[in-house]
Design an enzyme around this catalytic site. Structure first.
Site, PDB file in Angstrom:
ATOM      1  N   ASP A   1      18.000   9.815  -1.194  1.00  0.00           N
ATOM      2  CA  ASP A   1      17.189   8.919  -2.021  1.00  0.00           C
ATOM      3  C   ASP A   1      16.864   7.605  -1.073  1.00  0.00           C
ATOM      4  O   ASP A   1      18.164   7.095  -0.628  1.00  0.00           O
ATOM      5  CB  ASP A   1      18.136   8.367  -3.219  1.00  0.00           C
ATOM      6  CG  ASP A   1      17.236   7.462  -4.210  1.00  0.00           C
ATOM      7  OD1 ASP A   1      17.148   6.173  -3.576  1.00  0.00           O
ATOM      8  OD2 ASP A   1      17.074   7.816  -5.303  1.00  0.00           O
TER       9      ASP A   1
ATOM     10  N   THR B   1      11.209  13.662 -17.123  1.00  0.00           N
ATOM     11  CA  THR B   1       9.896  14.150 -17.023  1.00  0.00           C
ATOM     12  C   THR B   1       9.324  13.763 -15.663  1.00  0.00           C
ATOM     13  O   THR B   1       8.319  14.284 -15.152  1.00  0.00           O
ATOM     14  CB  THR B   1       8.875  13.186 -17.783  1.00  0.00           C
ATOM     15  OG1 THR B   1       8.938  11.909 -17.543  1.00  0.00           O
ATOM     16  CG2 THR B   1       9.246  13.641 -19.495  1.00  0.00           C
TER      17      THR B   1
ATOM     18  N   ASP C   1      18.539   4.330  -2.463  1.00  0.00           N
ATOM     19  CA  ASP C   1      19.952   4.036  -2.248  1.00  0.00           C
ATOM     20  C   ASP C   1      20.616   4.155  -0.616  1.00  0.00           C
ATOM     21  O   ASP C   1      21.432   3.244  -0.434  1.00  0.00           O
ATOM     22  CB  ASP C   1      20.435   5.343  -2.829  1.00  0.00           C
ATOM     23  CG  ASP C   1      20.921   5.370  -4.208  1.00  0.00           C
ATOM     24  OD1 ASP C   1      20.391   4.231  -4.911  1.00  0.00           O
ATOM     25  OD2 ASP C   1      21.054   6.482  -4.958  1.00  0.00           O
TER      26      ASP C   1
ATOM     27  N   ARG D   1      11.138   6.557 -12.055  1.00  0.00           N
ATOM     28  CA  ARG D   1      10.685   7.619 -12.404  1.00  0.00           C
ATOM     29  C   ARG D   1      11.550   7.978 -13.575  1.00  0.00           C
ATOM     30  O   ARG D   1      12.871   8.073 -13.500  1.00  0.00           O
ATOM     31  CB  ARG D   1      11.033   8.815 -11.273  1.00  0.00           C
ATOM     32  CG  ARG D   1      10.113   8.676 -10.212  1.00  0.00           C
ATOM     33  CD  ARG D   1       9.926  10.009  -9.447  1.00  0.00           C
ATOM     34  NE  ARG D   1      11.520  10.474  -8.730  1.00  0.00           N
ATOM     35  CZ  ARG D   1      11.726  11.528  -8.208  1.00  0.00           C
ATOM     36  NH1 ARG D   1      10.701  12.386  -7.900  1.00  0.00           N
ATOM     37  NH2 ARG D   1      12.642  11.780  -7.521  1.00  0.00           N
TER      38      ARG D   1
HETATM   39  N1  URA Z   1      12.653   9.458  -3.737  1.00  0.00           N
HETATM   40  C1  URA Z   1      13.585   9.631  -2.945  1.00  0.00           C
HETATM   41  O1  URA Z   1      14.048   8.602  -2.570  1.00  0.00           O
HETATM   42  N2  URA Z   1      13.793  10.698  -2.328  1.00  0.00           N
HETATM   43  C2  URA Z   1      13.240  11.855  -2.610  1.00  0.00           C
HETATM   44  O2  URA Z   1      13.570  13.067  -1.860  1.00  0.00           O
HETATM   45  C3  URA Z   1      12.347  11.988  -3.635  1.00  0.00           C
HETATM   46  C4  URA Z   1      11.996  10.761  -4.241  1.00  0.00           C
END
Ligand code: URA
Length: 211
Positions: free
Chosen positions: A202, A110, A205, A106
């Protein structure tokens, strides 16, 4: 075609998802839970696979027994990198499934997806595809991945995630009303950074311990 979202409310999935959401859950535990939930999601998303009958010998007699009808194996397509967690779980249940990978990140300002990797089995036209991405947040990555896969014309497509935001579902289904979504939960909203709230943080992560 009517768009469909199935929330898989099975108590085991919901319990495991709550454990994954907890900030104090370790990487090892998070990974294990992701694998376990993915096996349960796989069970649900493959409910409609057609069966055929084969004559087999049990130790006692001949019988006509059900086996999966499709001679072309399913393809599970992981949206890298967090999709790997769902892929691992699904492969435990369907070890001979074929696997594809799509690398998208991502763009941080944007939130638009940028493709950096694409590899799927070549004889895709007669295969059913399950696209896996734990977090459907804006829906941009999932929509871009599905758009790319439609270009190579698989027999069918489904999207499986753990968590989806309402915004992500609408965005995805505006672009792909024909692709059903299967999710363990639909959360409240996206925050200003594109994170799902309450969410689980995330997913990549937490899966790989990279925070
Ligand atoms: N990607 C993720 O890993 N967590 C989110 O909350 C949104 C996108």
């Amino acid at each position: 075609m009517a768009s469909s979202v199935t929330v898989i409310g099975h108590p085991l999935i919901q319990h495991k998802l709550t454990l994954m959401r907890r900030a104090e859950t370790s990487t090892a535990k998070f990974r294990l839970l992701m694998t376990e939930i993915s096996m349960l999601l796989a069970y649900e998303v493959t409910r409609d696979l057609p069966l055929k009958y084969e004559s087999i010998n049990t130790p006692l007699c001949l019988m006509n027994a059900p086996v999966l009808a499709s001679d072309k194996k399913l393809v599970i397509v992981s949206i890298m990198r967090a999709g790997q967690g769902i892929l691992d779980g699904m492969l435990q249940l369907m070890p001979s499934a074929r696997v594809g990978h799509i690398g998208l990140y991502r763009e941080p300002t944007t939130l638009e997806p940028v493709e950096y990797y694409f590899k799927v089995p070549h004889d895709i036209q007669e295969r059913d595809m399950i696209v896996v991405d734990p977090m459907v947040a804006t829906g941009n990555s999932a929509a871009a991945a599905v758009q790319r896969l439609k270009e190579i014309n698989p027999r069918s497509l489904k999207l499986v995630c753990l968590l989806a935001a309402p915004e992500g579902i609408s965005n995805f289904h505006e672009q792909h009303p024909d692709v059903p979504i299967f999710t363990a939960a639909i959360d409240e909203k996206l925050d200003e950074h594109g994170y799902i709230v309450p969410g689980l943080g995330d997913a990549g992560d937490r899966l790989f311990g990279t925070k």
